[in-house]
Design a protein around this motif. Structure first.
Motif, mmCIF file in Angstrom:
data_model
loop_
_atom_site.group_PDB
_atom_site.id
_atom_site.type_symbol
_atom_site.label_atom_id
_atom_site.label_comp_id
_atom_site.label_asym_id
_atom_site.label_seq_id
_atom_site.Cartn_x
_atom_site.Cartn_y
_atom_site.Cartn_z
ATOM 1 N N GLU A 13 33.653 24.265 -82.026
ATOM 2 C CA GLU A 13 33.301 25.200 -83.051
ATOM 3 C C GLU A 13 34.623 25.868 -83.778
ATOM 4 O O GLU A 13 35.491 26.059 -82.968
ATOM 5 C CB GLU A 13 32.502 26.196 -82.662
ATOM 6 N N PRO A 14 34.360 26.028 -85.149
ATOM 7 C CA PRO A 14 35.513 26.442 -85.676
ATOM 8 C C PRO A 14 35.709 28.259 -85.340
ATOM 9 O O PRO A 14 34.478 28.747 -85.148
ATOM 10 C CB PRO A 14 35.188 26.390 -87.138
ATOM 11 N N GLN A 42 42.786 30.512 -88.635
ATOM 12 C CA GLN A 42 41.592 29.660 -88.186
ATOM 13 C C GLN A 42 41.959 28.523 -87.446
ATOM 14 O O GLN A 42 43.225 27.879 -87.275
ATOM 15 C CB GLN A 42 41.227 29.166 -89.535
ATOM 16 N N SER A 43 41.135 28.223 -86.402
ATOM 17 C CA SER A 43 41.288 27.261 -85.291
ATOM 18 C C SER A 43 39.990 26.573 -84.861
ATOM 19 O O SER A 43 38.862 26.860 -85.589
ATOM 20 C CB SER A 43 42.098 27.898 -84.189
ATOM 21 N N VAL A 44 40.447 25.648 -83.785
ATOM 22 C CA VAL A 44 38.992 25.192 -83.075
ATOM 23 C C VAL A 44 39.255 25.185 -81.734
ATOM 24 O O VAL A 44 40.054 25.287 -81.126
ATOM 25 C CB VAL A 44 38.975 23.377 -83.608
#
Length: 350
Positions: free
Chosen positions: A305-306, A319-321
Protein backbone atom coordinates in the motif's frame (compact mmCIF):
# COMPACT_ATOMS: atom_id res chain seq x y z
CA UNK A 1 -27.34 26.96 17.22
CA UNK A 2 -24.24 26.26 19.28
CA UNK A 3 -22.57 29.32 20.81
CA UNK A 4 -19.07 30.12 22.00
CA UNK A 5 -18.50 29.87 25.71
CA UNK A 6 -17.71 33.05 27.59
CA UNK A 7 -14.30 33.30 29.23
CA UNK A 8 -14.36 31.92 32.77
CA UNK A 9 -11.96 32.56 35.62
CA UNK A 10 -12.62 29.28 37.41
CA UNK A 11 -12.31 25.70 36.34
CA UNK A 12 -15.02 23.90 38.31
CA UNK A 13 -12.55 22.06 40.46
CA UNK A 14 -9.81 21.56 37.85
CA UNK A 15 -6.71 23.08 39.41
CA UNK A 16 -3.00 22.47 39.12
CA UNK A 17 -3.02 20.64 42.43
CA UNK A 18 -5.92 18.43 41.31
CA UNK A 19 -3.97 17.39 38.25
CA UNK A 20 -0.85 16.27 40.07
CA UNK A 21 -1.47 15.90 43.81
CA UNK A 22 -3.02 12.41 43.86
CA UNK A 23 -1.41 9.24 42.59
CA UNK A 24 -4.32 7.99 40.54
CA UNK A 25 -5.89 8.38 37.13
CA UNK A 26 -8.44 11.18 37.00
CA UNK A 27 -11.12 12.38 34.60
CA UNK A 28 -13.03 15.68 34.49
CA UNK A 29 -16.22 14.36 36.05
CA UNK A 30 -17.59 11.12 37.48
CA UNK A 31 -20.86 11.54 35.56
CA UNK A 32 -20.97 12.32 31.82
CA UNK A 33 -24.02 13.26 29.79
CA UNK A 34 -24.07 12.03 26.19
CA UNK A 35 -26.28 12.03 23.12
CA UNK A 36 -27.77 8.59 22.47
CA UNK A 37 -26.41 7.16 19.23
CA UNK A 38 -23.14 9.14 19.26
CA UNK A 39 -19.71 7.60 19.84
CA UNK A 40 -17.61 8.92 22.73
CA UNK A 41 -14.19 8.57 24.32
CA UNK A 42 -12.83 9.51 27.75
CA UNK A 43 -10.11 12.10 28.33
CA UNK A 44 -7.82 11.61 31.34
CA UNK A 45 -6.72 14.81 33.06
CA UNK A 46 -4.13 12.88 35.11
CA UNK A 47 -2.36 9.53 35.05
CA UNK A 48 -1.23 7.47 38.02
CA UNK A 49 2.50 6.92 38.57
CA UNK A 50 2.14 3.37 37.27
CA UNK A 51 0.83 4.62 33.90
CA UNK A 52 3.42 7.41 33.69
CA UNK A 53 6.24 4.97 34.42
CA UNK A 54 5.04 2.68 31.66
CA UNK A 55 4.90 5.57 29.15
CA UNK A 56 8.47 6.58 29.90
CA UNK A 57 9.63 3.62 27.81
CA UNK A 58 6.56 2.91 25.67
CA UNK A 59 4.87 5.04 23.02
CA UNK A 60 1.20 4.36 23.83
CA UNK A 61 -1.32 2.90 26.21
CA UNK A 62 -4.48 1.02 25.19
CA UNK A 63 -8.00 1.73 26.46
CA UNK A 64 -10.93 -0.65 26.88
CA UNK A 65 -14.36 0.39 28.15
CA UNK A 66 -16.54 -1.85 30.30
CA UNK A 67 -20.29 -1.38 30.77
CA UNK A 68 -22.58 -2.79 33.45
CA UNK A 69 -25.59 -2.63 31.12
CA UNK A 70 -24.82 -3.35 27.44
CA UNK A 71 -28.49 -2.84 26.59
CA UNK A 72 -28.13 0.81 27.62
CA UNK A 73 -24.52 1.58 26.64
CA UNK A 74 -22.55 -0.48 24.16
CA UNK A 75 -18.75 -0.48 23.92
CA UNK A 76 -16.33 -1.03 21.05
CA UNK A 77 -12.98 -1.28 22.75
CA UNK A 78 -11.74 2.32 22.94
CA UNK A 79 -15.17 3.96 22.54
CA UNK A 80 -18.66 3.77 24.04
CA UNK A 81 -22.13 4.69 22.78
CA UNK A 82 -25.47 5.05 24.52
CA UNK A 83 -28.08 3.00 22.66
CA UNK A 84 -31.04 4.77 24.25
CA UNK A 85 -31.94 7.21 27.01
CA UNK A 86 -31.10 6.17 30.54
CA UNK A 87 -27.95 5.68 32.59
CA UNK A 88 -25.46 3.01 33.57
CA UNK A 89 -22.16 2.58 35.38
CA UNK A 90 -19.00 2.17 33.32
CA UNK A 91 -15.26 1.79 33.64
CA UNK A 92 -12.38 3.01 31.48
CA UNK A 93 -9.53 0.51 31.83
CA UNK A 94 -5.93 1.34 30.88
CA UNK A 95 -3.72 -1.49 29.64
CA UNK A 96 -0.25 -1.80 28.29
CA UNK A 97 -0.35 -1.84 24.50
CA UNK A 98 -0.12 -5.20 22.74
CA UNK A 99 3.26 -5.84 21.16
CA UNK A 100 1.50 -7.18 18.07
CA UNK A 101 -1.40 -4.77 17.53
CA UNK A 102 -1.36 -0.97 17.63
CA UNK A 103 -3.79 0.51 20.22
CA UNK A 104 -4.92 -3.01 21.21
CA UNK A 105 -4.70 -4.01 24.90
CA UNK A 106 -2.30 -6.53 26.34
CA UNK A 107 -4.98 -8.19 28.45
CA UNK A 108 -2.38 -9.63 30.83
CA UNK A 109 -1.02 -6.21 31.78
CA UNK A 110 -3.65 -3.91 33.24
CA UNK A 111 -2.29 -0.57 34.46
CA UNK A 112 -5.24 1.28 36.03
CA UNK A 113 -8.94 2.11 35.69
CA UNK A 114 -11.49 4.86 36.37
CA UNK A 115 -15.20 4.37 37.08
CA UNK A 116 -17.90 6.77 35.91
CA UNK A 117 -21.62 7.02 35.13
CA UNK A 118 -23.09 7.65 31.67
CA UNK A 119 -26.43 9.44 31.34
CA UNK A 120 -28.29 9.86 28.06
CA UNK A 121 -31.31 12.21 28.03
CA UNK A 122 -34.40 11.67 25.88
CA UNK A 123 -33.60 14.61 23.60
CA UNK A 124 -30.32 15.36 21.84
CA UNK A 125 -28.48 18.46 23.05
CA UNK A 126 -25.81 20.75 21.63
CA UNK A 127 -22.44 21.57 23.18
CA UNK A 128 -20.84 25.03 23.10
CA UNK A 129 -17.41 25.27 21.48
CA UNK A 130 -14.53 26.60 23.61
CA UNK A 131 -13.32 30.08 22.71
CA UNK A 132 -10.03 29.96 20.79
CA UNK A 133 -7.94 32.81 19.35
CA UNK A 134 -7.71 33.45 15.60
CA UNK A 135 -5.49 36.52 15.77
CA UNK A 136 -2.93 35.08 13.36
CA UNK A 137 0.58 36.42 13.81
CA UNK A 138 0.00 37.52 17.42
CA UNK A 139 2.95 37.08 19.79
CA UNK A 140 3.00 33.89 21.86
CA UNK A 141 3.38 35.67 25.23
CA UNK A 142 0.30 37.81 24.61
CA UNK A 143 -1.90 34.94 23.42
CA UNK A 144 -0.84 32.55 26.20
CA UNK A 145 -1.48 35.19 28.86
CA UNK A 146 -5.03 35.63 27.57
CA UNK A 147 -5.63 31.86 27.41
CA UNK A 148 -4.49 31.42 31.01
CA UNK A 149 -7.37 33.66 32.06
CA UNK A 150 -9.82 31.21 30.47
CA UNK A 151 -8.36 27.73 30.79
CA UNK A 152 -5.76 25.78 32.74
CA UNK A 153 -2.25 25.67 31.28
CA UNK A 154 -1.88 21.97 30.59
CA UNK A 155 1.33 21.76 28.53
CA UNK A 156 3.57 20.32 31.25
CA UNK A 157 1.01 17.67 32.15
CA UNK A 158 0.32 16.85 28.50
CA UNK A 159 3.98 16.25 27.72
CA UNK A 160 4.41 14.20 30.89
CA UNK A 161 1.60 12.04 29.52
CA UNK A 162 3.39 11.88 26.14
CA UNK A 163 7.10 11.67 27.04
CA UNK A 164 8.13 10.41 23.59
CA UNK A 165 7.37 13.86 22.08
CA UNK A 166 10.74 15.53 21.63
CA UNK A 167 11.75 18.85 23.17
CA UNK A 168 12.06 20.24 19.65
CA UNK A 169 8.45 19.31 18.80
CA UNK A 170 7.10 20.67 22.08
CA UNK A 171 8.00 24.26 21.30
CA UNK A 172 5.43 24.38 18.49
CA UNK A 173 2.33 23.71 20.64
CA UNK A 174 0.85 24.84 23.95
CA UNK A 175 -2.01 22.88 25.49
CA UNK A 176 -4.88 24.08 27.70
CA UNK A 177 -7.41 22.04 29.67
CA UNK A 178 -11.03 23.16 29.38
CA UNK A 179 -12.69 20.95 32.04
CA UNK A 180 -15.22 20.09 29.31
CA UNK A 181 -15.98 16.43 28.56
CA UNK A 182 -17.18 17.36 25.06
CA UNK A 183 -14.11 19.43 24.12
CA UNK A 184 -11.43 18.45 26.65
CA UNK A 185 -8.37 20.26 25.28
CA UNK A 186 -7.35 23.29 23.25
CA UNK A 187 -3.95 23.46 21.54
CA UNK A 188 -2.30 26.54 20.04
CA UNK A 189 0.29 26.20 17.28
CA UNK A 190 3.23 28.56 16.70
CA UNK A 191 5.47 29.25 13.72
CA UNK A 192 9.25 29.54 13.88
CA UNK A 193 8.92 33.19 14.98
CA UNK A 194 6.69 32.39 17.96
CA UNK A 195 3.58 33.79 16.30
CA UNK A 196 0.11 32.23 16.42
CA UNK A 197 -0.40 30.01 13.38
CA UNK A 198 -3.22 27.63 14.37
CA UNK A 199 -5.82 26.93 17.04
CA UNK A 200 -7.11 23.42 17.70
CA UNK A 201 -10.09 22.06 19.63
CA UNK A 202 -10.08 18.39 20.61
CA UNK A 203 -13.57 17.03 19.87
CA UNK A 204 -14.93 14.03 21.77
CA UNK A 205 -18.21 13.44 19.90
CA UNK A 206 -17.48 13.06 16.17
CA UNK A 207 -21.21 13.39 15.51
CA UNK A 208 -21.00 17.10 16.24
CA UNK A 209 -18.57 17.47 13.32
CA UNK A 210 -20.63 15.34 10.96
CA UNK A 211 -19.49 13.09 8.13
CA UNK A 212 -20.02 14.23 4.54
CA UNK A 213 -22.93 16.30 5.84
CA UNK A 214 -23.72 19.61 7.47
CA UNK A 215 -23.66 19.41 11.24
CA UNK A 216 -23.97 21.26 14.52
CA UNK A 217 -20.43 22.64 14.15
CA UNK A 218 -20.69 23.56 10.44
CA UNK A 219 -23.91 25.41 11.26
CA UNK A 220 -22.24 27.42 14.00
CA UNK A 221 -19.19 28.24 11.90
CA UNK A 222 -21.43 29.37 9.03
CA UNK A 223 -23.07 31.81 11.44
CA UNK A 224 -19.59 33.18 12.18
CA UNK A 225 -18.85 33.94 8.54
CA UNK A 226 -17.29 30.66 7.40
CA UNK A 227 -18.19 29.25 3.99
CA UNK A 228 -18.64 25.49 3.72
CA UNK A 229 -16.46 24.39 0.79
CA UNK A 230 -17.10 20.67 1.11
CA UNK A 231 -15.56 17.66 2.77
CA UNK A 232 -12.15 16.03 2.50
CA UNK A 233 -11.57 12.39 1.63
CA UNK A 234 -12.24 11.43 5.25
CA UNK A 235 -15.67 13.05 5.07
CA UNK A 236 -14.60 15.87 7.40
CA UNK A 237 -15.47 19.53 6.89
CA UNK A 238 -13.43 22.14 5.05
CA UNK A 239 -14.58 25.73 5.61
CA UNK A 240 -13.05 29.15 4.96
CA UNK A 241 -13.52 32.70 6.18
CA UNK A 242 -12.02 35.24 3.81
CA UNK A 243 -12.17 38.21 6.18
CA UNK A 244 -9.30 36.90 8.33
CA UNK A 245 -7.96 34.19 5.97
CA UNK A 246 -8.94 31.37 8.32
CA UNK A 247 -9.41 27.77 7.19
CA UNK A 248 -11.37 25.34 9.35
CA UNK A 249 -10.82 21.62 8.89
CA UNK A 250 -10.77 18.45 10.96
CA UNK A 251 -8.50 15.49 11.55
CA UNK A 252 -8.42 12.21 13.43
CA UNK A 253 -6.19 12.67 16.50
CA UNK A 254 -4.60 9.66 18.22
CA UNK A 255 -4.44 10.50 21.92
CA UNK A 256 -4.49 8.46 25.12
CA UNK A 257 -5.06 5.22 23.21
CA UNK A 258 -8.21 6.59 21.56
CA UNK A 259 -9.22 8.32 18.31
CA UNK A 260 -10.52 11.81 19.07
CA UNK A 261 -11.21 14.49 16.44
CA UNK A 262 -9.24 17.70 16.07
CA UNK A 263 -11.10 20.80 14.85
CA UNK A 264 -8.32 22.91 13.37
CA UNK A 265 -8.31 26.63 12.57
CA UNK A 266 -5.27 28.06 10.85
CA UNK A 267 -4.08 30.98 8.79
CA UNK A 268 -4.44 30.19 5.07
CA UNK A 269 -3.85 33.15 2.74
CA UNK A 270 -5.57 31.53 -0.25
CA UNK A 271 -9.01 29.95 -0.30
CA UNK A 272 -8.56 26.17 -0.61
CA UNK A 273 -10.29 24.09 -3.25
CA UNK A 274 -11.78 20.72 -2.43
CA UNK A 275 -14.28 18.18 -3.66
CA UNK A 276 -16.78 16.04 -1.83
CA UNK A 277 -15.89 12.40 -1.37
CA UNK A 278 -18.58 9.92 -0.37
CA UNK A 279 -16.08 7.15 0.36
CA UNK A 280 -16.24 5.87 3.95
CA UNK A 281 -12.67 5.29 5.12
CA UNK A 282 -11.43 2.99 7.90
CA UNK A 283 -8.52 3.47 10.27
CA UNK A 284 -5.12 2.06 9.19
CA UNK A 285 -4.36 -1.45 10.43
CA UNK A 286 -0.59 -0.96 10.74
CA UNK A 287 1.05 0.38 13.89
CA UNK A 288 2.40 3.93 13.53
CA UNK A 289 5.07 5.26 15.90
CA UNK A 290 7.10 8.46 15.78
CA UNK A 291 10.28 9.23 17.70
CA UNK A 292 11.64 12.65 16.76
CA UNK A 293 12.18 12.68 12.99
CA UNK A 294 11.82 8.92 12.56
CA UNK A 295 8.43 7.40 11.70
CA UNK A 296 8.06 3.62 12.05
CA UNK A 297 5.18 1.70 10.47
CA UNK A 298 4.73 -1.92 11.56
CA UNK A 299 2.87 -3.38 8.59
CA UNK A 300 -0.18 -5.53 9.17
CA UNK A 301 -2.07 -6.64 6.02
CA UNK A 302 -1.04 -3.43 4.21
CA UNK A 303 2.05 -4.63 2.33
CA UNK A 304 2.28 -2.87 -1.04
CA UNK A 305 0.00 0.00 0.00
CA UNK A 306 1.21 3.56 -0.61
CA UNK A 307 2.06 5.71 2.41
CA UNK A 308 1.93 9.49 2.14
CA UNK A 309 2.94 12.09 4.72
CA UNK A 310 1.33 15.53 4.68
CA UNK A 311 1.98 18.69 6.65
CA UNK A 312 -0.96 20.18 8.57
CA UNK A 313 -1.53 22.67 5.74
CA UNK A 314 -1.86 19.86 3.19
CA UNK A 315 1.62 19.87 1.63
CA UNK A 316 2.86 16.42 0.58
CA UNK A 317 6.11 15.71 2.44
CA UNK A 318 6.93 12.14 1.44
CA UNK A 319 5.52 9.18 -0.45
CA UNK A 320 6.60 5.55 -0.48
CA UNK A 321 5.30 1.97 -0.61
CA UNK A 322 5.03 -0.25 2.47
CA UNK A 323 7.01 -3.47 2.74
CA UNK A 324 6.52 -6.37 5.15
CA UNK A 325 7.60 -5.82 8.75
CA UNK A 326 8.88 -2.56 10.21
CA UNK A 327 9.20 0.34 7.76
CA UNK A 328 11.19 3.38 8.94
CA UNK A 329 10.96 6.79 7.28
CA UNK A 330 12.67 10.09 7.98
CA UNK A 331 10.15 12.89 8.55
CA UNK A 332 11.41 16.18 7.02
CA UNK A 333 9.85 18.33 9.76
CA UNK A 334 9.66 18.48 13.54
CA UNK A 335 6.01 19.49 13.43
CA UNK A 336 3.01 17.11 13.56
CA UNK A 337 2.19 15.32 10.29
CA UNK A 338 -0.75 13.48 8.74
CA UNK A 339 -0.03 9.86 7.79
CA UNK A 340 -2.19 8.29 5.09
CA UNK A 341 -1.89 4.58 4.21
CA UNK A 342 -3.68 3.42 1.07
CA UNK A 343 -7.37 4.33 1.24
CA UNK A 344 -7.46 4.45 5.05
CA UNK A 345 -8.19 7.55 7.07
CA UNK A 346 -5.41 10.05 7.61
CA UNK A 347 -4.01 9.98 11.16
CA UNK A 348 -2.37 12.94 12.86
CA UNK A 349 0.95 11.97 14.45
CA UNK A 350 2.65 14.31 16.91
Amino acid sequence: MVKLKKAILFFLGLTASAVSAQDKCEIYTDTVVVNAGDQYHMFFKAYSSKVKTYLESNARIAIDFETENPDAVTVGGAWFRAKKSGQTKMKAVIYQESKAWKDYPDWNNKLDSVSFVVKAPEDKFQAALPDVPMTWGAAKATVVSDMQQKYLDFSDTYYTMHPTISAEDRKYFDWFATNDFEYPLVALGWNEDGQLFSSNIVVNDAGRLGHNAESEITGYLASQGFELLGWDDMGLLIMYRDSDKTQASALVLTMQGQYFRDLNFQYTPDKPSTGISLVTLSMPKSGITRHGNLLTVDVNDEKGEPIVLYSLDGQKLMQSVLKDGANTFEVPTTKPVIVRIGRSRGVKVM
